[in-house]
Design an enzyme around this catalytic site. Structure first.
Site, mmCIF file in Angstrom:
data_model
loop_
_atom_site.group_PDB
_atom_site.id
_atom_site.type_symbol
_atom_site.label_atom_id
_atom_site.label_comp_id
_atom_site.label_asym_id
_atom_site.label_seq_id
_atom_site.Cartn_x
_atom_site.Cartn_y
_atom_site.Cartn_z
ATOM 1 N N GLU A 51 0.886 -1.173 0.000
ATOM 2 C CA GLU A 51 0.000 0.000 0.000
ATOM 3 C C GLU A 51 0.915 1.210 0.000
ATOM 4 O O GLU A 51 1.514 1.544 1.032
ATOM 5 C CB GLU A 51 -0.893 -0.004 1.250
ATOM 6 C CG GLU A 51 -1.869 -1.160 1.324
ATOM 7 C CD GLU A 51 -2.997 -1.050 0.308
ATOM 8 O OE1 GLU A 51 -3.318 0.073 -0.127
ATOM 9 O OE2 GLU A 51 -3.546 -2.103 -0.059
ATOM 10 N N CYS A 57 -2.130 9.431 2.620
ATOM 11 C CA CYS A 57 -1.851 8.826 1.307
ATOM 12 C C CYS A 57 -2.919 9.237 0.298
ATOM 13 O O CYS A 57 -2.635 9.331 -0.894
ATOM 14 C CB CYS A 57 -1.756 7.310 1.421
ATOM 15 S SG CYS A 57 -3.225 6.559 2.154
HETATM 16 P P1 NDP Z 1 8.423 4.598 4.678
HETATM 17 O O1 NDP Z 1 8.412 3.876 3.386
HETATM 18 O O2 NDP Z 1 9.579 5.459 4.991
HETATM 19 O O3 NDP Z 1 8.289 3.571 5.903
HETATM 20 C C1 NDP Z 1 7.250 2.650 6.012
HETATM 21 C C2 NDP Z 1 7.653 1.548 6.971
HETATM 22 O O4 NDP Z 1 8.717 0.780 6.401
HETATM 23 C C3 NDP Z 1 8.201 2.075 8.299
HETATM 24 O O5 NDP Z 1 7.832 1.226 9.343
HETATM 25 C C4 NDP Z 1 9.703 2.013 8.062
HETATM 26 O O6 NDP Z 1 10.453 1.991 9.241
HETATM 27 C C5 NDP Z 1 9.805 0.705 7.307
HETATM 28 N N1 NDP Z 1 11.045 0.515 6.544
HETATM 29 C C6 NDP Z 1 11.955 1.446 6.149
HETATM 30 N N2 NDP Z 1 12.945 0.847 5.438
HETATM 31 C C7 NDP Z 1 12.656 -0.480 5.394
HETATM 32 C C8 NDP Z 1 13.287 -1.613 4.799
HETATM 33 N N3 NDP Z 1 14.413 -1.500 4.103
HETATM 34 N N4 NDP Z 1 12.715 -2.836 4.952
HETATM 35 C C9 NDP Z 1 11.559 -2.966 5.641
HETATM 36 N N5 NDP Z 1 10.917 -1.928 6.234
HETATM 37 C C10 NDP Z 1 11.450 -0.696 6.103
HETATM 38 O O7 NDP Z 1 7.062 5.418 4.716
HETATM 39 P P2 NDP Z 1 6.624 6.542 5.734
HETATM 40 O O8 NDP Z 1 6.601 5.988 7.118
HETATM 41 O O9 NDP Z 1 7.384 7.783 5.476
HETATM 42 O O10 NDP Z 1 5.085 6.746 5.324
HETATM 43 C C11 NDP Z 1 4.659 7.616 4.358
HETATM 44 C C12 NDP Z 1 4.334 6.898 3.066
HETATM 45 O O11 NDP Z 1 3.353 5.906 3.297
HETATM 46 C C13 NDP Z 1 3.749 7.833 2.033
HETATM 47 O O12 NDP Z 1 4.325 7.577 0.784
HETATM 48 C C14 NDP Z 1 2.287 7.470 2.033
HETATM 49 O O13 NDP Z 1 1.622 7.782 0.835
HETATM 50 C C15 NDP Z 1 2.351 5.997 2.292
HETATM 51 N N6 NDP Z 1 1.062 5.530 2.791
HETATM 52 C C16 NDP Z 1 0.267 4.750 1.975
HETATM 53 C C17 NDP Z 1 -0.994 4.363 2.393
HETATM 54 C C18 NDP Z 1 -1.875 3.508 1.541
HETATM 55 O O14 NDP Z 1 -2.876 3.005 2.058
HETATM 56 N N7 NDP Z 1 -1.581 3.319 0.272
HETATM 57 C C19 NDP Z 1 -1.517 4.786 3.691
HETATM 58 C C20 NDP Z 1 -0.597 5.605 4.455
HETATM 59 C C21 NDP Z 1 0.633 5.949 4.012
HETATM 60 P P3 NDP Z 1 10.913 3.382 9.942
HETATM 61 O O15 NDP Z 1 9.831 4.392 9.746
HETATM 62 O O16 NDP Z 1 11.028 2.969 11.342
HETATM 63 O O17 NDP Z 1 12.160 3.761 9.257
#
Ligand code: NDP
Length: 502
Positions: free
Chosen positions: A233, A267
């Site tokens: 997502e 999002c």
């Molecule tokens: P990120 O992609 O930065 O992080 C998402 C999650 O992935 C966090 O828990 C993060 O950890 C983790 N993560 C980071 N690197 C890795 C890796 N290499 N392997 C596995 N997990 C990893 O997103 P954001 O938190 O900045 O969220 C914002 C984004 O989410 C926006 O693009 C938004 O549009 C999207 N989003 C989409 C939705 C949907 O329903 N389509 C709903 C809500 C948001 P950590 O943060 O601890 O680094």
């Protein structure tokens, strides 16, 4: 052992810390999740729903505490927390309590005539251990809805929340304990991206990831090493399309909400506003009036809180500067006090600007004119993203036609954002906005694998078994003609039937 520090976006003060899960702890949690799987998946769905209900009640009984934690982690307005984080989560839990049994019911299927004395059905089995990796923008709702869906389907769950909202992760862990879930069925790990990677190395049976496109690609790449099923997502760049026959006042209020709720950090924020040229001037006048009324701050009734981190403001500034450099007109000032950023309205934007191409995730309303349905659809579809969209017109039939023409996973006619909160409909993105669907029956189905079962009640040897004989060859040849040939019995019967009808 490392700590995750929790900073309040309102004042950047440190409000607590949470221990990062070590590699050994993560491995142990996976071991325990696999061990507890057998009993959990063998429970009746109704029994699993009992625990969902207990969890829902526990959330309700701890509202103030949860609200306080989410407030400290995200700085969101109270109404936003109560409505979009807590109420949405509880609504979805209740939906799955009430509907999972029906959705996951064993299904009888037809069996072709040559399989005489056979019958067939499909049953649904859980994947096993599901890992949910969630973002910071809705750390409660986006962690819990997929986790609960995976659980009711019979999977055990290991959740990782974002390092930016660590207190929420801790709070969810406490709630799981309080609700009395069977041991190790639903566990939480804490940490940043490297902990996310460690989770994937532990080979969950399915990963449900919500976050940015680039991280999503990393997750998918790593998961592919072990052919782990991944649901993504991801981000959006949602078009908001206003036709001249729209209710203008409502559309203006809609775009203010759609672009500025949660300070644009949704999002499904409205990030590209296309307005039919004949009404664009009036739309912008009204928009500037409405934007002025938005209550920015930290009070109980504030409408826009802070950006999650200062760096986010820098990213937004870069997009706005790029737009102005390429000819956009800035109708408001770029102003912020600490992390509180004022809404930005841009006119004369084009689809070539970063503000119309890249996800902004901030309170920016870029407006562009169009002429007629075809141009509106072309502009809206000119994006690598395809999450949500909204169409504004008093002619609902026209709105529905346009909805069908938009390359997005979801569309809302005459409203924004809250279609993501409908538990009955699937939600997800096309193009770079993601792979897979959650919510609704489809969302539950994405946490199970269908298994088809056939039963043969025949007591004799089967015709297709050895020995292969000339007689068998001739029977298959006749069968081919009967089933597929023009001179076959089925075609002849159809012809006779048609003639009889005349
Ligand atoms: P990120 O992609 O930065 O992080 C998402 C999650 O992935 C966090 O828990 C993060 O950890 C983790 N993560 C980071 N690197 C890795 C890796 N290499 N392997 C596995 N997990 C990893 O997103 P954001 O938190 O900045 O969220 C914002 C984004 O989410 C926006 O693009 C938004 O549009 C999207 N989003 C989409 C939705 C949907 O329903 N389509 C709903 C809500 C948001 P950590 O943060 O601890 O680094």
């Amino acid at each position: 052992m490392k700590d995750l520090h929790a900073f309040d976006p309102v004042d950047n003060e440190k409000k607590g810390s949470v221990k990062v899960s070590t590699d050994q702890e993560i491995e142990k949690k996976f071991f325990l999740a696999r061990t507890s799987l057998k009993e959990w998946k063998n429970l009746d769905i109704a029994d699993r729903c009992f625990f969902l209900k207990e969890f829902r009640k526990t959330v309700l009984n701890n509202l103030d505490d949860i609200l306080h934690t989410l407030k400290s982690d995200t700085g969101k307005p109270d109404v936003e927390i109560l409505m979009a984080e807590i109420m949405t989560t509880l609504d979805f839990i209740k939906y799955y309590e009430n509907n999972s049994e029906k959705i996951l019911k064993k299904e009888k299927r037809r069996t072709p005539i040559e399989f005489s004395k056979n019958y067939s059905y499909v049953e649904y089995q859980p994947y096993g251990v599901v890992s949910v990796i969630s973002p910071w923008n809705y750390p409660f709702q986006i962690s819990l809805i997929p986790s609960i869906t995976a659980l009711v389907a019979g999977n055990t769950v290991i959740l990782k929340t974002s390092e930016i909202t660590p207190l929420t992760g801790k709070k969810i862990e406490e709630l799981i304990d309080k609700a009395g879930f069977p041991q190790n069925v639903f566990q939480v790990v804490h940490g940043g991206g490297e902990v996310g990677e460690k989770i994937i190395e532990n080979k969950p049976d399915k990963i449900f990831f919500t976050g940015g496109v680039e991280t999503g690609k990393e997750v998918m790449k790593k998961a592919s090493e072990n052919l782990i099923d991944v649901e993504l997502e991801l981000g959006g760049k949602d078009p908001f399309i206003v036709f001249e026959d729209a209710d203008l006042d409502r559309a203006v209020k809609g775009v203010v909400y759609g672009s500025l709720a949660n300070s644009g950090q949704i999002c499904v924020s409205s990030e590209r506003v296309y307005v039919e040229r004949s009404i664009k001037k009036r739309f912008i006048e009204k928009l500037l009036e409405e934007v002025k009324k938005v209550d920015i701050g930290d009070s109980k009734t504030s409408e826009m809180g802070p950006m999650i981190r200062e760096e986010q403001i820098e990213l937004i500034k870069n997009q706005v500067d790029d737009a102005v450099f390429k000819g956009a007109e800035m109708l408001t000032e770029f102003e912020h006090q600490g992390n509180f950023l004022k809404p930005i309205v841009l006119d004369q934007v084009t689809n070539e600007m970063d503000v119309m191409r890249k996800e902004t995730f901030g309170p920016v309303i870029p407006v562009m004119g169009f002429e007629g349905v075809q141009e509106a659809v072309e502009l809206a579809n000119d994006s690598v993203y395809g999450l949500n969209s909204s169409v504004w017109t008093e002619d609902v039939e026209k709105g529905k036609k346009i909805a069908s023409m938009l390359k997005t996973g979801n569309c809302y006619i005459n409203d924004v954002v809250k279609n993501i909160g409908n538990p009955y409909t699937p939600f997800g993105g096309v193009k770079k906005s993601g792979i897979g669907r959650y919510h609704g029956p489809e969302g539950l189905m994405s946490f199970v694998e269908p298994k088809s079962v056939m039963v043969n009640r025949n007591k004799d040897d089967e015709l297709n078994w050895f020995p292969y004989t000339e007689k068998l060859y001739n029977s298959i040849e006749s069968m081919l003609d009967i089933k597929h040939g023009d001179s076959g019995i089925i075609e002849k019967a159809k012809k006779l039937f048609r003639m009889a009808k005349k």
